[in-house]
Design an enzyme around this catalytic site. Structure first.
Site, mmCIF file in Angstrom:
data_model
loop_
_atom_site.group_PDB
_atom_site.id
_atom_site.type_symbol
_atom_site.label_atom_id
_atom_site.label_comp_id
_atom_site.label_asym_id
_atom_site.label_seq_id
_atom_site.Cartn_x
_atom_site.Cartn_y
_atom_site.Cartn_z
ATOM 1 N N GLN A 85 0.822 -1.210 0.000
ATOM 2 C CA GLN A 85 0.000 0.000 0.000
ATOM 3 C C GLN A 85 0.856 1.260 0.000
ATOM 4 O OE1 GLN A 85 -2.912 -0.439 3.144
ATOM 5 N NE2 GLN A 85 -3.883 -2.162 2.157
ATOM 6 N N ASP A 86 1.409 1.622 1.151
ATOM 7 C CA ASP A 86 2.306 2.774 1.211
ATOM 8 C C ASP A 86 3.371 2.487 2.265
ATOM 9 O OD1 ASP A 86 0.565 2.993 3.359
ATOM 10 O OD2 ASP A 86 0.228 5.125 3.140
ATOM 11 N N PRO A 87 4.424 3.298 2.346
ATOM 12 C CA PRO A 87 5.527 2.996 3.265
ATOM 13 C C PRO A 87 5.100 3.030 4.727
ATOM 14 C CG PRO A 87 6.198 4.607 1.609
ATOM 15 C CD PRO A 87 4.713 4.473 1.500
ATOM 16 N N ALA A 145 -1.117 6.504 4.945
ATOM 17 C CA ALA A 145 -1.960 6.804 3.780
ATOM 18 C C ALA A 145 -2.060 8.291 3.462
ATOM 19 C CB ALA A 145 -3.366 6.215 3.947
#
Length: 227
Positions: A67-69, A138
């Protein structure tokens, strides 16, 4: 992340593959510099934002999409789910990945959370969104990275090379039409996050299944063992 030509900051094959979104990447560099100027900062460090594209484009045989870091300073290092060798304890999502790795293949629990050995074997560890504000999961969704990572995957599936995709979570699942159109086999499950791992990640056997699919495609399996 400076305003350099793509060919100076990533593998030449990736630079060519991402040329259609070069302007978007430059715009994201401007966005990140503005975040720094405003005192908000971003993760991972600038030199690691595009790290996933430093390994050869032609060598990618497994795509793992996250998804994201990680939003915790010191954790993200440019490869999805991976952390630097000195990070302890490792993030819970990564601990769940290691638990599934052990259950799936019987490999011992790795000594650290560095997934670079997977990357070195042609496993592309790619987040759908490549940066995040510290402490704010997010927070960079919808800022422009999605177009970049979609182009990366479009370029990958357009190659005449064996490829297997592993999709973890809802963000990654949005890429299914791209993969289906190109007849790229994929393994889909819930995200390994503690919030969702029990809803289909555990027991999904992504590592053995990926190797089975690679074998069907005539490609070498991945040695998923980590030190």
């Amino acid at each position: 992340m400076g305003a350099k030509p793509l060919s100076e900051i990533m593998d030449p094959g990736w630079a060519q593959a991402l040329e259609p979104v070069a302007d978007r990447i430059r715009a994201m560099g401007d966005f990140l510099r503005a975040e720094n100027a405003a005192g908000r900062g971003y993760l991972p460090a600038g030199e690691n934002v595009l790290r996933a594209f430093q390994r050869p484009f032609r060598d990618v045989r497994v795509l793992i999409v996250g998804q994201d870091p990680y939003p915790t300073p010191g954790h993200p290092m440019g490869l999805s789910f991976s952390v630097a060798p000195d990070v302890s304890p490792i993030p819970r999502s990564l601990a769940n990945i290691f638990a599934e790795l052990h259950k799936d293949l019987g490999h011992p629990t790795p000594s650290c959370g560095d997934l670079t050995p997977w990357s070195d074997q042609g496993v592309l560890l790619l987040n759908r969104v490549l940066t995040v504000s510290p402490g704010q999961p997010a927070s960079h969704r919808g800022k422009g990275w999605e177009a970049v990572t979609e182009q990366a995957i479009r370029a990958l599936v357009a190659r005449d090379e064996p490829l297997v995709a592993i999709l973890w979570g809802r963000d990654a699942a949005t890429l299914k039409p791209l993969l289906t159109e190109a007849e790229v086999p994929y393994i889909e499950s819930a995200h390994p996050s503690p919030l969702s791992a029990s809803r289909g990640f555990f027991g999904s056997r992504p590592f053995s299944r990926a190797n089975e699919l690679l074998d069907e495609l005539g490609a070498e399996p991945v040695d998923w063992r980590l030190p």
